[in-house]
Design an enzyme around this catalytic site. Structure first.
Site, mmCIF file in Angstrom:
data_model
loop_
_atom_site.group_PDB
_atom_site.id
_atom_site.type_symbol
_atom_site.label_atom_id
_atom_site.label_comp_id
_atom_site.label_asym_id
_atom_site.label_seq_id
_atom_site.Cartn_x
_atom_site.Cartn_y
_atom_site.Cartn_z
ATOM 1 N N GLU A 1 -44.449 -17.210 -47.992
ATOM 2 C CA GLU A 1 -44.155 -16.078 -48.876
ATOM 3 C C GLU A 1 -44.236 -16.524 -50.330
ATOM 4 O OE1 GLU A 1 -40.517 -13.856 -48.291
ATOM 5 O OE2 GLU A 1 -40.713 -14.050 -46.119
ATOM 6 N N ASN B 1 -41.048 -20.410 -48.522
ATOM 7 C CA ASN B 1 -41.047 -19.151 -49.281
ATOM 8 C C ASN B 1 -40.543 -19.441 -50.689
ATOM 9 O OD1 ASN B 1 -41.708 -18.131 -46.819
ATOM 10 N ND2 ASN B 1 -39.841 -16.942 -46.518
HETATM 11 C C1 LIG Z 1 -26.281 -11.263 -57.363
HETATM 12 C C2 LIG Z 1 -26.296 -12.511 -56.492
HETATM 13 O O1 LIG Z 1 -27.589 -12.635 -55.914
HETATM 14 C C3 LIG Z 1 -27.640 -13.735 -55.018
HETATM 15 C C4 LIG Z 1 -29.036 -13.917 -54.533
HETATM 16 O O2 LIG Z 1 -29.494 -12.694 -53.880
HETATM 17 C C5 LIG Z 1 -30.727 -12.742 -53.296
HETATM 18 C C6 LIG Z 1 -31.284 -11.544 -52.867
HETATM 19 C C7 LIG Z 1 -32.533 -11.551 -52.288
HETATM 20 C C8 LIG Z 1 -33.218 -12.748 -52.146
HETATM 21 C C9 LIG Z 1 -34.562 -12.773 -51.582
HETATM 22 C C10 LIG Z 1 -35.351 -11.692 -51.283
HETATM 23 N N1 LIG Z 1 -36.520 -12.225 -50.901
HETATM 24 C C11 LIG Z 1 -37.750 -11.504 -50.536
HETATM 25 C C12 LIG Z 1 -37.725 -11.443 -49.016
HETATM 26 N N2 LIG Z 1 -37.974 -12.765 -48.419
HETATM 27 C C13 LIG Z 1 -38.201 -12.430 -47.024
HETATM 28 C C14 LIG Z 1 -38.933 -11.118 -47.046
HETATM 29 O O3 LIG Z 1 -38.320 -10.254 -46.134
HETATM 30 C C15 LIG Z 1 -38.803 -10.579 -48.470
HETATM 31 O O4 LIG Z 1 -38.436 -9.207 -48.474
HETATM 32 N N3 LIG Z 1 -36.445 -13.551 -50.891
HETATM 33 N N4 LIG Z 1 -35.257 -13.896 -51.337
HETATM 34 C C16 LIG Z 1 -32.644 -13.951 -52.553
HETATM 35 C C17 LIG Z 1 -31.390 -13.946 -53.151
#
Ligand SMILES: CCOCCOc1ccc(-c2cn(C[C@@H]3NC[C@@H](O)[C@H]3O)nn2)cc1
Length: 448
Positions: A352, A294
């Site tokens: 993804e 992903n």
């Molecule tokens: C402020 C600090 O922040 C730290 C990182 O915070 C995040 C939040 C979200 C993600 C994130 C969201 N997605 C999309 C999803 N992948 C699976 C599927 O269900 C999609 O909805 N991938 N990665 C990564 C990091």
């Protein structure tokens, strides 16, 4: 204009996940998941949104499959909700839940679409979190029991399997940063969760083989590709840690039978250790058949002793961003796929990739040009990767339709299809028709 032709057997698809699209949260015998609990905890999810209704795909899956047929995909990645199958996590099997997924998978097959199934996409039965979640070996054993039920039921119908979606999110986003369910903020807890899910992965693969389940099985890490802000060794080391926690922390145990030592040492300095029991690493390193990857974005990182457990800080370089704030930089996908070759030229599917672009309906259309530009850039990298001889076998856009984007609720839209959450009317966006054309031609026509 340039034409990039894809291999004849390349798989084109889209991806979703149970909690994000199904709704019907109190129907069909479904039990409570940690996301039902988390979403009802004030302040955890934007606007107090939850998955009670979502896209109502539990009732509208036939309409969704008609959209997939119109799009022309031959592969559809979805997840099974454990709380629909064993509502209290470790007890009685809910036949109604199995029957729902049989109806769904049968309709997919009827449409000539290959089901690509994720066993665990974050909706852990709450009863298991109540006993310590993935840090408790009872949860590991309950997962194996759940996985075996699914393998026995769907062997012969499903031939592409993933045990876990985004283990970094399950362990560290959810138990160190506290941004996703269950919302813990503790390093040792997150390391215990990571280890527990890895043991569960290995045991499930053993069951998959022992039961003679059809098809191929793997896991789907999410990528963090980072390059150093300066040439200093400290900045490069900060990048190495960021990349390793998403990738090596999970794939070294699976492909090498051991954790990356430099990261084990790093965490031991912070007082956290990996709770390895006799035989664990042999279980975890069961051979797998494929990897889901992903990818969304990449970072330019630098050392900062104040920047969390990894002391690695992403620097805003002023790149174009999507509406969720992630820089648009497709180059990281190419670099990462070459980094991944250290595990061998394994079969990889992009499970993804997509852009959060919150364009809304205007005169009955959604002109999401920025999403088209994002996909054009990333599919160009996909073509480069294939041309380099890397075994990239397929691509699933995230997502078929707008859906519940976890802590962001419904405000963040990743879909090729717009969803009106009041009426639940689905409207294909301009990117849907662009992707439809790529699939029909099996080639990418770039605009420059
Ligand atoms: C402020 C600090 O922040 C730290 C990182 O915070 C995040 C939040 C979200 C993600 C994130 C969201 N997605 C999309 C999803 N992948 C699976 C599927 O269900 C999609 O909805 N991938 N990665 C990564 C990091």
């Amino acid at each position: 204009m340039t034409i990039f032709q894809f291999p004849q057997d390349f798989r084109w698809g889209t991806a979703t996940a149970s909690y994000q699209i199904e709704g019907a949260a109190q129907e069909g015998g479904r039990g409570v998941s940690i996301w039902d609990t988390f979403a009802r905890t004030p302040g955890k999810v934007f606007n107090g949104d939850n998955g009670d209704v979502a896209c109502d795909s539990y009732h509208r899956y036939e309409e969704d499959i008609e959209l997939m047929k119109k799009l022309g995909i031959n592969t559809y990645r979805f997840s099974i909700a454990w709380p629909r199958i064993i509502p209290d996590g470790d007890g009685e099997i809910n036949r109604e839940g199995l029957d729902f997924y049989h109806r769904f998978v049968d309709k997919l097959l009827e449409a000539g679409i290959e089901p690509f199934c994720t066993l665990y996409h974050w909706d852990l039965p709450q009863t298991l979190e109540d006993i310590g979640g993935w840090g408790n070996r009872r949860t590991v054993d309950a997962f194996v029991k759940y996985a075996e039920v699914i393998f026995k039921e769907f062997s012969g119908k499903i031939n592409f399997w993933l045990t876990f979606n985004e283990p970094w999110c399950i362990a560290f986003l959810s138990n160190l940063l506290g941004i996703h369910a269950p919302g813990n903020k503790d390093l040792q807890t997150s390391i215990n969760v990571a280890h527990g899910l890895l043991v569960a992965h290995g045991k499930a693969v053993q069951s998959f083989r022992r039961l003679g389940t059809t098809g191929q099985i793997g896991i789907a890490p999410n990528v963090c590709w980072a390059e150093p802000y300066s040439k200093s060794p400290e900045d490069q080391a900060a990048c190495d840690r960021a990349i390793a926690l998403n990738t090596d922390w999970f794939l070294d145990p699976i492909y090498k039978g051991s954790y990356p030592q430099f990261m084990v040492d790093w965490f031991e300095k912070a007082g956290a250790t990996v709770p390895i029991q006799e035989g664990d690493m042999e279980i975890i390193s069961q051979p797998i058949d494929l990897l889901g990857i992903n990818y969304y974005t990449m970072g330019i990182n630098r050392f900062n002793p104040e920047a969390g457990a990894l002391q690695s800080e992403e620097v805003d370089m002023g790149l174009t961003k999507t509406d969720i704030g992630w820089p648009v930089e497709s180059r990281g996908l190419y670099e990462f796929m070459h980094y991944l070759q250290k595990y061998g030229n394994v079969d990889v599917y992009i499970t993804e990739n997509g852009a959060c672009i919150n364009d809304d309906l205007e005169n009955g259309k959604i002109n999401d040009d920025r999403r088209i530009a994002y996909y054009e850039q990333h599919l160009t990298q996909i073509h480069r990767i294939i041309n380099d001889g890397i075994n990239l076998k397929g691509y699933m856009a995230w997502s078929l339709m707008d859906n519940f984007e976890w802590a962001e609720g419904y405000r963040m839209r990743f879909g090729l299809v717009h969803v009106d959450y009041r009426s639940l009317v689905r409207t294909p966006k301009e990117s849907f028709y662009w992707y439809q054309n790529v699939i029909k031609n099996n080639w990418l026509e770039t605009r420059i």
